[in-house]
Design a protein around this motif. Structure first.
Motif, mmCIF file in Angstrom:
data_model
loop_
_atom_site.group_PDB
_atom_site.id
_atom_site.type_symbol
_atom_site.label_atom_id
_atom_site.label_comp_id
_atom_site.label_asym_id
_atom_site.label_seq_id
_atom_site.Cartn_x
_atom_site.Cartn_y
_atom_site.Cartn_z
ATOM 1 N N MET A 60 47.019 45.911 31.516
ATOM 2 C CA MET A 60 46.672 44.908 32.523
ATOM 3 C C MET A 60 46.226 43.628 31.821
ATOM 4 S SD MET A 60 43.560 44.907 35.280
ATOM 5 C CE MET A 60 44.113 46.359 36.120
ATOM 6 N N SER A 61 46.701 42.467 32.282
ATOM 7 C CA SER A 61 46.310 41.208 31.662
ATOM 8 C C SER A 61 44.856 40.906 31.989
ATOM 9 C CB SER A 61 47.204 40.073 32.163
ATOM 10 O OG SER A 61 46.901 39.765 33.510
ATOM 11 N N HIS A 62 44.217 40.124 31.092
ATOM 12 C CA HIS A 62 42.825 39.750 31.307
ATOM 13 C C HIS A 62 42.659 38.950 32.586
ATOM 14 C CE1 HIS A 62 41.382 41.329 27.526
ATOM 15 N NE2 HIS A 62 42.337 40.685 26.860
ATOM 16 N N GLN A 63 43.694 38.159 32.950
ATOM 17 C CA GLN A 63 43.623 37.346 34.169
ATOM 18 C C GLN A 63 43.498 38.226 35.405
ATOM 19 O OE1 GLN A 63 47.039 34.874 34.829
ATOM 20 N NE2 GLN A 63 46.302 34.084 36.770
ATOM 21 N N PHE A 64 44.357 39.257 35.497
ATOM 22 C CA PHE A 64 44.323 40.128 36.657
ATOM 23 C C PHE A 64 43.073 41.007 36.657
ATOM 24 C CE2 PHE A 64 49.045 39.491 36.470
ATOM 25 C CZ PHE A 64 49.119 38.741 37.636
ATOM 26 N N LEU A 65 42.667 41.482 35.474
ATOM 27 C CA LEU A 65 41.454 42.287 35.382
ATOM 28 C C LEU A 65 40.252 41.473 35.829
ATOM 29 C CD1 LEU A 65 39.839 44.768 34.529
ATOM 30 C CD2 LEU A 65 39.795 43.846 32.197
ATOM 31 N N GLY A 66 40.184 40.220 35.378
ATOM 32 C CA GLY A 66 39.086 39.347 35.789
ATOM 33 C C GLY A 66 39.041 39.158 37.289
ATOM 34 N N ALA A 67 40.213 39.021 37.902
ATOM 35 C CA ALA A 67 40.268 38.853 39.361
ATOM 36 C C ALA A 67 39.803 40.117 40.072
ATOM 37 C CB ALA A 67 41.692 38.489 39.779
ATOM 38 N N ASP A 68 40.182 41.290 39.535
ATOM 39 C CA ASP A 68 39.771 42.550 40.158
ATOM 40 C C ASP A 68 38.267 42.752 40.040
ATOM 41 O OD1 ASP A 68 42.334 43.214 40.933
ATOM 42 O OD2 ASP A 68 42.783 44.313 39.097
ATOM 43 N N ILE A 69 37.716 42.463 38.875
ATOM 44 C CA ILE A 69 36.263 42.579 38.697
ATOM 45 C C ILE A 69 35.540 41.602 39.624
ATOM 46 C CG2 ILE A 69 34.363 42.208 37.070
ATOM 47 C CD1 ILE A 69 36.200 43.232 34.856
ATOM 48 N N ALA A 70 36.079 40.373 39.703
ATOM 49 C CA ALA A 70 35.456 39.360 40.571
ATOM 50 C C ALA A 70 35.493 39.789 42.029
ATOM 51 C CB ALA A 70 36.167 38.015 40.389
ATOM 52 N N SER A 71 36.568 40.467 42.442
ATOM 53 C CA SER A 71 36.666 40.893 43.844
ATOM 54 C C SER A 71 35.587 41.914 44.194
ATOM 55 C CB SER A 71 38.058 41.471 44.120
ATOM 56 O OG SER A 71 38.254 42.685 43.415
ATOM 57 N N ILE A 72 35.235 42.774 43.225
ATOM 58 C CA ILE A 72 34.149 43.730 43.457
ATOM 59 C C ILE A 72 32.798 43.027 43.385
ATOM 60 C CG2 ILE A 72 32.973 45.775 42.544
ATOM 61 C CD1 ILE A 72 35.565 46.419 43.971
ATOM 62 N N GLN A 73 32.640 42.154 42.400
ATOM 63 C CA GLN A 73 31.379 41.426 42.265
ATOM 64 C C GLN A 73 31.087 40.543 43.473
ATOM 65 O OE1 GLN A 73 28.991 41.281 39.472
ATOM 66 N NE2 GLN A 73 29.974 43.285 39.234
ATOM 67 N N ALA A 74 32.153 40.103 44.141
ATOM 68 C CA ALA A 74 31.977 39.226 45.301
ATOM 69 C C ALA A 74 31.496 39.978 46.539
ATOM 70 C CB ALA A 74 33.293 38.512 45.618
ATOM 71 N N ILE A 75 31.575 41.300 46.520
ATOM 72 C CA ILE A 75 31.131 42.103 47.666
ATOM 73 C C ILE A 75 29.626 42.300 47.554
ATOM 74 C CG2 ILE A 75 31.383 44.275 48.910
ATOM 75 C CD1 ILE A 75 34.167 44.547 47.645
ATOM 76 N N SER A 76 28.893 41.589 48.375
ATOM 77 C CA SER A 76 27.430 41.592 48.250
ATOM 78 C C SER A 76 26.826 42.969 48.503
ATOM 79 C CB SER A 76 26.824 40.570 49.220
ATOM 80 O OG SER A 76 27.165 40.881 50.566
ATOM 81 N N ALA A 77 27.541 43.837 49.228
ATOM 82 C CA ALA A 77 26.989 45.150 49.573
ATOM 83 C C ALA A 77 27.097 46.158 48.437
ATOM 84 C CB ALA A 77 27.700 45.702 50.809
ATOM 85 N N VAL A 78 27.910 45.874 47.407
ATOM 86 C CA VAL A 78 28.154 46.865 46.356
ATOM 87 C C VAL A 78 26.881 47.314 45.640
ATOM 88 C CG1 VAL A 78 29.198 47.179 44.073
ATOM 89 C CG2 VAL A 78 30.593 46.417 45.989
ATOM 90 N N PRO A 79 25.990 46.408 45.192
ATOM 91 C CA PRO A 79 24.762 46.884 44.540
ATOM 92 C C PRO A 79 23.939 47.820 45.430
ATOM 93 C CG PRO A 79 25.066 44.538 44.132
ATOM 94 C CD PRO A 79 26.078 44.937 45.161
ATOM 95 N N LYS A 80 23.864 47.512 46.721
ATOM 96 C CA LYS A 80 23.125 48.373 47.645
ATOM 97 C C LYS A 80 23.820 49.727 47.789
ATOM 98 C CE LYS A 80 21.370 44.448 50.326
ATOM 99 N NZ LYS A 80 21.364 43.786 51.669
#
Length: 396
Positions: A1-21
């Protein structure tokens, strides 16, 4: 997987405010001290969100050899893996993964993208055994995984919407650039037609063609006005605004009188009464002020009672410039007044005449001059009143 797509996937999870909870809730429900969301592909495993109370050492963005994980099995089967105790599991007691990572209890539940593609897992582990396979815990973990998948769906919808809006914005900008270029290119042939009608009129044509020449001239001026409106609209929408050439105008009354004379020729069956103050100086763009008056009077002629005159009054008093155009006719409802200065807007009851840009151009000219315009309408008449405070003004 390219770093660009991996970064986008990580960002999509990080953007979900409910994930830490969600991670904290999973840890509290299961008793596991390491919980994470992982992005899993056929050849990679990367942490997208982590709750580490074990000092396990994995941080967001860190990767593992996917062949050493059980998430690979989850990806291949599409089913969860839940282990209460590795030591008591016939399937996993001799498996290499528990030996590598030193856990006894473990779960991994698949996460899916909106289109059904496998994204990764919600997973957790602990060196101590835990009762994970009971129905209550399993149901809770599955619901948490589904919640993250749902948030991924919403994130994808938001991304698609943003892309669509960007495409629409780009299309709109291209359309407005096209209008501006088209308007510019139309002006030259229109100028030739208008000049031609003036020459024909000057050299005394046959009497029977005089009305035709007059009609041609009126039509050419009408097309010219439409082109000007299109160009002004495109310029305003493209961020350039209405162009102004400001200077101290000593003979603005002559500009206004000329506009009114031209409109009397274009609307020979209508009466226009004018009272225009003279002997004042106003800092403005004379051409734009003439355009403002022309658009207001044409609006009054089109929408007012054709049995009564349109009134034009221009005054300057105590540093206030006022231009007032009044027509007789039915009252304009407040909800319609609120729409009048929007581009391309026309009342459902009005004739489909023009582009619906006249009053929008008026509002842009008013705005560019730092003035104010209001509409006062009653059962007897409607008045458009333009006012502005003027510092560089003298009157006599």
């Amino acid at each position: 997987m390219s770093h660009q797509f991996l970064g986008a996937d990580i960002a999509s999870i990080q953007a979900i405010s409910a994930v830490p909870k969600i991670l904290r809730a999973v840890a509290a429900t299961t008793g596991l001290r390491f919980v994470c969301v992982a992005r899993v592909t056929p050849d990679s495993w990367h942490a997208c969100a982590v709750l580490d109370q074990l000092d396990f050492g994995l941080k967001v963005g860190d990767g593992l050899d996917v062949t050493t994980t059980l998430c690979e099995e989850v990806r291949d089967t599409g089913s969860a893996v839940i282990i209460d105790s590795v030591s008591n599991s016939e399937k996993y007691r001799d498996h290499h993964t528990p030996r590598i990572y030193g856990f006894q209890s473990y779960f991994s539940i698949p996460l899916f993208r909106p289109n059904g593609d496998y994204f990764g897992t919600l997973c957790g582990l602990d060196p101590e055994p835990s009762d994970l396979s009971n129905e209550s815990t399993t149901t809770s973990m599955t619901l948490f995984a589904e919640l993250i998948s749902l948030q991924l769906h919403n994130d994808q919808r938001l991304s698609d919407t943003q892309i669509a809006l960007l495409d629409e914005r780009t299309t709109a900008e291209l359309r407005e650039q096209f209008i501006a270029v088209l308007g510019h290119d139309l002006r030259t042939p229109l100028s030739t037609i208008i000049t031609g009608t003036e020459i024909l009129t000057k050299y005394g044509p046959e009497p029977k063609v005089v009305p035709l020449i007059a009609m041609m001239r009126r039509s050419a001026f009408r097309i010219s006005a439409l082109v000007d409106d299109m160009v002004d609209f495109a310029r305003g929408r493209m961020g350039n605004g209405i162009s102004l050439h400001l200077r101290a105008e000593h003979t603005l009354h002559e500009v206004f009188n000329q506009v009114i004379d031209e409109l009397r020729q274009i609307y020979p069956g209508r009466e226009i009464d004018s009272k225009i103050q003279t002997g004042f100086t106003l800092v403005c763009d004379a051409g734009r002020m003439g355009q403002l008056l022309s658009n207001l009077v044409k609006n009054a002629l089109v929408h007012g009672d054709d049995q009564h005159a349109v009134s034009v009054v221009v005054t300057i008093d105590h540093g206030i410039f006022e231009l007032k155009v009044t027509n007789q006719g039915s009252a304009i409802p407040p909800e319609v007044i609120a729409q009048l200065f929007k581009p391309f807007w026309r009342s459902p009851n009005s004739a489909k005449d023009g582009l619906g840009l006249g009053l929008f151009i008026v509002s842009e000219i008013v705005k560019s001059h730092g003035g104010h315009i209001e509409v006062v309408s009653s059962a007897a008449s409607t008045a458009f009143i333009y006012t502005t405070k003027v510092n560089d003004v003298s009157s006599s």
